[in-house]
Motif scaffolding. Structure first.
Motif, PDB file in Angstrom:
ATOM      1  N   ARG A  24       0.869  -1.156  -0.093  1.00 29.59           N
ATOM      2  CA  ARG A  24       0.080   0.032  -0.044  1.00 29.59           C
ATOM      3  C   ARG A  24       0.926   1.371   0.061  1.00 29.59           C
ATOM      4  N   VAL A  25       2.180   1.060   0.059  1.00 26.86           N
ATOM      5  CA  VAL A  25       3.243   2.146   0.123  1.00 26.86           C
ATOM      6  C   VAL A  25       3.855   2.357  -1.148  1.00 26.86           C
ATOM      7  N   LEU A  26       3.710   3.580  -1.729  1.00 28.18           N
ATOM      8  CA  LEU A  26       4.328   3.733  -3.014  1.00 28.18           C
ATOM      9  C   LEU A  26       5.800   3.943  -2.753  1.00 28.18           C
ATOM     10  N   TYR A  27       6.370   4.736  -1.877  1.00 27.55           N
ATOM     11  CA  TYR A  27       7.857   4.715  -1.529  1.00 27.55           C
ATOM     12  C   TYR A  27       8.093   5.500  -0.304  1.00 27.55           C
ATOM     13  N   VAL A  28       9.368   5.035   0.129  1.00 26.44           N
ATOM     14  CA  VAL A  28       9.718   5.618   1.458  1.00 26.44           C
ATOM     15  C   VAL A  28      11.000   6.493   1.231  1.00 26.44           C
ATOM     16  N   GLU A  29      10.987   7.785   1.623  1.00 24.36           N
ATOM     17  CA  GLU A  29      12.027   8.704   1.341  1.00 24.36           C
ATOM     18  C   GLU A  29      12.721   9.256   2.646  1.00 24.36           C
ATOM     19  N   GLN A  30      14.027   8.998   2.759  1.00 23.38           N
ATOM     20  CA  GLN A  30      14.620   9.928   3.956  1.00 23.38           C
ATOM     21  C   GLN A  30      14.631  11.336   3.818  1.00 23.38           C
ATOM     22  N   ASP A  31      14.184  12.003   4.986  1.00 19.72           N
ATOM     23  CA  ASP A  31      14.346  13.492   5.052  1.00 19.72           C
ATOM     24  C   ASP A  31      15.787  14.067   4.857  1.00 19.72           C
ATOM     25  N   SER A  32      15.835  15.115   4.146  1.00 19.69           N
ATOM     26  CA  SER A  32      17.189  15.544   4.180  1.00 19.69           C
ATOM     27  C   SER A  32      17.204  16.926   4.404  1.00 19.69           C
ATOM     28  N   ILE A  33      18.341  17.686   4.486  1.00 18.62           N
ATOM     29  CA  ILE A  33      18.548  18.903   4.445  1.00 18.62           C
ATOM     30  C   ILE A  33      18.681  19.900   3.320  1.00 18.62           C
ATOM     31  N   ILE A  34      18.214  20.897   2.936  1.00 15.98           N
ATOM     32  CA  ILE A  34      18.567  21.480   1.718  1.00 15.98           C
ATOM     33  C   ILE A  34      18.502  23.158   1.993  1.00 15.98           C
ATOM     34  N   SER A  35      19.276  23.763   1.398  1.00 15.03           N
ATOM     35  CA  SER A  35      19.600  24.982   1.750  1.00 15.03           C
ATOM     36  C   SER A  35      19.392  26.176   0.655  1.00 15.03           C
ATOM     37  N   THR A  36      19.023  27.502   0.873  1.00 15.91           N
ATOM     38  CA  THR A  36      18.825  28.249  -0.305  1.00 15.91           C
ATOM     39  C   THR A  36      20.096  28.815  -0.745  1.00 15.91           C
ATOM     40  N   SER A  37      20.085  29.411  -1.837  1.00 11.13           N
ATOM     41  CA  SER A  37      21.217  30.091  -2.492  1.00 11.13           C
ATOM     42  C   SER A  37      21.237  31.460  -2.252  1.00 11.13           C
ATOM     43  N   ALA A  38      22.372  32.012  -2.250  1.00  9.45           N
ATOM     44  CA  ALA A  38      22.383  33.458  -2.025  1.00  9.45           C
ATOM     45  C   ALA A  38      23.182  34.196  -3.293  1.00  9.45           C
ATOM     46  N   THR A  39      23.065  35.653  -3.450  1.00 13.05           N
ATOM     47  CA  THR A  39      23.642  36.310  -4.321  1.00 13.05           C
ATOM     48  C   THR A  39      24.407  37.307  -3.940  1.00 13.05           C
ATOM     49  N   GLN A  40      25.300  37.583  -4.287  1.00 11.01           N
ATOM     50  CA  GLN A  40      26.360  38.733  -3.928  1.00 11.01           C
ATOM     51  C   GLN A  40      26.552  39.621  -5.206  1.00 11.01           C
ATOM     52  N   TYR A  41      25.990  40.822  -5.025  1.00 10.22           N
ATOM     53  CA  TYR A  41      26.130  41.813  -6.233  1.00 10.22           C
ATOM     54  C   TYR A  41      27.247  42.638  -6.243  1.00 10.22           C
ATOM     55  N   ASN A  42      27.780  42.966  -7.518  1.00  9.92           N
ATOM     56  CA  ASN A  42      28.960  43.860  -7.480  1.00  9.92           C
ATOM     57  C   ASN A  42      29.944  43.032  -6.819  1.00  9.92           C
ATOM     58  N   PRO A  43      30.217  41.902  -7.214  1.00 11.78           N
ATOM     59  CA  PRO A  43      31.386  40.999  -6.611  1.00 11.78           C
ATOM     60  C   PRO A  43      32.913  41.267  -6.933  1.00 11.78           C
ATOM     61  N   GLY A  44      32.955  41.906  -8.172  1.00 14.11           N
ATOM     62  CA  GLY A  44      34.333  41.880  -8.748  1.00 14.11           C
ATOM     63  C   GLY A  44      34.319  41.008  -9.845  1.00 14.11           C
ATOM     64  N   TRP A  45      35.274  41.078 -10.658  1.00 11.61           N
ATOM     65  CA  TRP A  45      35.202  40.426 -11.977  1.00 11.61           C
ATOM     66  C   TRP A  45      35.539  38.865 -11.717  1.00 11.61           C
ATOM     67  N   GLY A  46      36.521  38.582 -10.770  1.00 10.69           N
ATOM     68  CA  GLY A  46      36.959  37.376 -10.454  1.00 10.69           C
ATOM     69  C   GLY A  46      35.817  36.187  -9.892  1.00 10.69           C
ATOM     70  N   LEU A  47      34.894  36.831  -8.883  1.00 10.24           N
ATOM     71  CA  LEU A  47      33.775  35.881  -8.212  1.00 10.24           C
ATOM     72  C   LEU A  47      32.715  35.996  -9.384  1.00 10.24           C
ATOM     73  N   ASP A  48      32.498  37.081 -10.422  1.00 13.58           N
ATOM     74  CA  ASP A  48      31.633  37.249 -11.172  1.00 13.58           C
ATOM     75  C   ASP A  48      31.714  36.144 -12.017  1.00 13.58           C
ATOM     76  N   ARG A  49      33.233  36.078 -12.571  1.00 13.64           N
ATOM     77  CA  ARG A  49      33.205  34.872 -13.733  1.00 13.64           C
ATOM     78  C   ARG A  49      33.248  33.467 -13.508  1.00 13.64           C
ATOM     79  N   ILE A  50      33.477  33.383 -12.079  1.00 14.66           N
ATOM     80  CA  ILE A  50      33.144  31.851 -11.499  1.00 14.66           C
ATOM     81  C   ILE A  50      32.074  31.243 -11.823  1.00 14.66           C
ATOM     82  N   ASP A  51      30.916  31.892 -11.598  1.00 12.26           N
ATOM     83  CA  ASP A  51      29.573  31.348 -11.726  1.00 12.26           C
ATOM     84  C   ASP A  51      29.051  31.292 -13.270  1.00 12.26           C
TER      85      ASP A  51
END
Length: 261
Positions: A24-51
């Motif tokens: 009667r059970v379709l699936y069992v899934e373990q709970d996990s931790i997720i995180s939100t993303s962040a954005t750094q504005y005007n980071p300079g060319w080096g960091l800007d290029r990385i992503d």
């Protein structure tokens, strides 16, 4: 009103397996931790290029992880922890473990401070929450270091640093005539291989001379994670160092590396 037919329960592995086998059970899934993303504005060319996948930049740096809980050892020219800018950049996350000169690890060259800032600085760093440990391996203020010093450092790390530790080694052999003369150090290679076997991630620079990394230690061994540099002083929409490397017949793979997170 619930939109899914599910329950959230705390059970052990045996109970989870028994529940999963219930028809009667379709699936069992373990709970996990997720995180939100962040954005750094005007980071300079080096960091800007990385992503970015392409050479164009968009004036922001998007990241999902800060490297919190990760330790990075930097083998370089030291770090000025008493500098107010360094205190702002690291906020107590940086320390000095060793100085080959018997000093306090102060950086009188500047290279180690710049590398540290790029690694884990809160403003300019990729892993803004990582713990950084500096080992000064350069001789005084010269910016140069003996190969034996690096061998000693890697040997200590292989024995004392826990698996998963990241080590940054931004050095290379001097070639003042830029003739790309091959140079190998089997002791350095073996030291890095031992550290790698102990579970450490060894990051080394590809060099700034457009020479083939297969002709030098330790960039020639698979145990070293070799990273090439780039800058924005080339043709618009391109990477200058990448163009030089391609002209030299070297294949450079640009990857989106965020301190292995």
């Amino acid at each position: 009103m619930d939109t899914i037919n599910a329950i959230h329960v705390r059970i052990d592995e045996t109970e989870a397996r028994r529940l999963k086998n219930d028809k009667r059970v379709l699936y069992v899934e373990q709970d996990s931790i997720i995180s939100t993303s962040a954005t750094q504005y005007n980071p300079g060319w080096g960091l800007d290029r990385i992503d970015e996948q392409q050479a164009q930049v968009d004036n922001d740096y998007n990241y999902s992880y800060t490297g919190s809980g990760q330790t990075v050892y930097v083998l370089d020219s030291g770090l000025n922890l008493n500098n107010p800018y360094a205190q702002l950049e690291f906020g107590g996350r940086a320390s000095i473990i060793w100085d080959v000169n018997g000093g306090d690890g102060e950086d009188c060259r500047g290279h180690g401070s710049r590398v540290s800032s790029a690694v884990a600085g809160s403003k300019h760093g990729v892993a803004k929450g990582a713990e950084l440990i500096m080992a000064k391996i350069t001789n005084g203020c010269t910016g140069s270091s003996n190969t034996s010093t690096s061998v000693l450092a890697f040997n200590w790390l292989a024995t004392n640093a826990p698996a998963g530790t990241i080590v940054n080694w931004s050095h290379g052999y001097s070639d003042s005539l830029h003739m790309c003369t091959p140079f190998f150090s089997y002791s350095l290679e073996n030291a890095i291989k031992s550290a790698y076997a102990a579970g450490l991630i060894i990051v080394v620079s590809a060099g700034n001379d457009s020479c083939n990394t297969a002709d030098y230690s330790p960039t020639n061994i698979p145990e070293a994670f070799v990273v090439g540099s780039t800058n924005n002083n080339g043709i618009p929409g391109s990477d200058r160092s990448r163009l030089f490397l391609e002209q030299a017949g070297i294949s450079l793979l640009l990857r989106r590396v965020k301190m292995f997170y």
